[in-house]
Write a protein that holds these residues in place. Structure first.
Motif, mmCIF file in Angstrom:
data_model
loop_
_atom_site.group_PDB
_atom_site.id
_atom_site.type_symbol
_atom_site.label_atom_id
_atom_site.label_comp_id
_atom_site.label_asym_id
_atom_site.label_seq_id
_atom_site.Cartn_x
_atom_site.Cartn_y
_atom_site.Cartn_z
ATOM 1 N N THR A 33 -1.184 -18.221 -17.196
ATOM 2 C CA THR A 33 -0.066 -19.051 -17.599
ATOM 3 C C THR A 33 -0.404 -19.712 -18.927
ATOM 4 O O THR A 33 -1.502 -20.247 -19.094
ATOM 5 N N MET A 34 0.521 -19.672 -19.853
ATOM 6 C CA MET A 34 0.367 -20.360 -21.118
ATOM 7 C C MET A 34 1.482 -21.378 -21.261
ATOM 8 O O MET A 34 2.580 -21.192 -20.727
ATOM 9 N N GLY A 35 1.185 -22.430 -21.971
ATOM 10 C CA GLY A 35 2.191 -23.452 -22.107
ATOM 11 C C GLY A 35 1.909 -24.410 -23.237
ATOM 12 O O GLY A 35 0.913 -24.292 -23.957
ATOM 13 N N TRP A 36 2.824 -25.353 -23.372
ATOM 14 C CA TRP A 36 2.740 -26.373 -24.392
ATOM 15 C C TRP A 36 2.793 -27.751 -23.756
ATOM 16 O O TRP A 36 3.627 -28.014 -22.881
ATOM 17 N N THR A 52 4.571 -17.909 -17.377
ATOM 18 C CA THR A 52 3.597 -17.004 -16.796
ATOM 19 C C THR A 52 3.578 -15.693 -17.560
ATOM 20 O O THR A 52 4.412 -15.437 -18.425
ATOM 21 N N GLU A 53 2.624 -14.842 -17.208
ATOM 22 C CA GLU A 53 2.541 -13.536 -17.857
ATOM 23 C C GLU A 53 3.760 -12.676 -17.536
ATOM 24 O O GLU A 53 4.078 -11.760 -18.293
ATOM 25 N N TYR A 98 -4.274 -21.171 -18.687
ATOM 26 C CA TYR A 98 -5.146 -21.216 -17.524
ATOM 27 C C TYR A 98 -5.039 -19.930 -16.725
ATOM 28 O O TYR A 98 -3.981 -19.297 -16.668
ATOM 29 N N ASN A 99 -6.168 -19.562 -16.143
ATOM 30 C CA ASN A 99 -6.233 -18.381 -15.308
ATOM 31 C C ASN A 99 -7.264 -18.620 -14.210
ATOM 32 O O ASN A 99 -7.814 -19.718 -14.079
ATOM 33 N N TYR A 100 -7.527 -17.580 -13.436
ATOM 34 C CA TYR A 100 -8.474 -17.694 -12.332
ATOM 35 C C TYR A 100 -9.556 -16.647 -12.484
ATOM 36 O O TYR A 100 -9.265 -15.461 -12.636
ATOM 37 N N LYS A 101 -10.788 -17.092 -12.428
ATOM 38 C CA LYS A 101 -11.950 -16.233 -12.517
ATOM 39 C C LYS A 101 -12.758 -16.393 -11.237
ATOM 40 O O LYS A 101 -13.298 -17.459 -10.956
ATOM 41 N N ASP A 106 -9.654 -21.778 -14.499
ATOM 42 C CA ASP A 106 -10.182 -22.150 -15.803
ATOM 43 C C ASP A 106 -9.038 -22.575 -16.709
ATOM 44 O O ASP A 106 -8.020 -21.887 -16.787
ATOM 45 N N ASP A 107 -9.221 -23.696 -17.377
ATOM 46 C CA ASP A 107 -8.216 -24.227 -18.296
ATOM 47 C C ASP A 107 -8.776 -24.248 -19.708
ATOM 48 O O ASP A 107 -9.925 -24.631 -19.930
ATOM 49 N N TYR A 108 -7.938 -23.872 -20.650
ATOM 50 C CA TYR A 108 -8.331 -23.837 -22.045
ATOM 51 C C TYR A 108 -7.269 -24.539 -22.876
ATOM 52 O O TYR A 108 -6.074 -24.418 -22.608
#
Length: 119
Positions: A33-36, A52-53, A98-101, A106-108
């Motif tokens: 998921t990407m966002g602002w 989301t993707e 953020y994604n899941y590993k 994980d958040d960036y």
């Protein structure tokens, strides 16, 4: 590791428009998921919009109808089209991914881009 680079901020008059861009690089999982988000001085960082993707969107109520989020998965880029801007929109806008590993989220965050709405 993921790095996010934002661009497109600047000074705009009330009622004007801006388009923000954020490009991700590094090790990027396809499902994410990407966002602002945005943050004004002294305020908490708040959600503006997420996507989301698969293209599912989530907007903050105050921005829905004026802002449009979109993404180009091939370019690992998310956009925020901002129309009819108001002085209250003035803030630093941050890109987030953020994604899941291995089951761990994980958040960036990007470094942010300044948006100033003023006449």
């Amino acid at each position: 590791q993921v790095q996010l680079a934002e661009s497109g901020g600047g000074l705009v008059q009330p009622g004007g428009s801006l388009r923000l861009s954020c490009t991700a690089s590094g090790t990027i999982f396809s499902i994410n998921t990407m966002g602002w988000y945005r943050q004004a001085p002294g305020n908490q960082r708040e959600l503006v919009a997420e996507i989301t993707e698969g293209g599912k969107t989530n907007y903050a109520n105050s921005e829905k109808g004026r802002f449009t989020i979109s993404r180009d998965n091939a370019k690992n880029t998310v956009y925020l089209q901002m129309d009819r801007l108001r002085p209250e929109d003035t803030a630093v806008y941050y890109c987030k991914l953020y994604n899941y590993k291995l089951g761990v989220r994980d958040d960036y965050w990007g470094q942010g881009t300044q948006v100033t709405v003023s006449s």
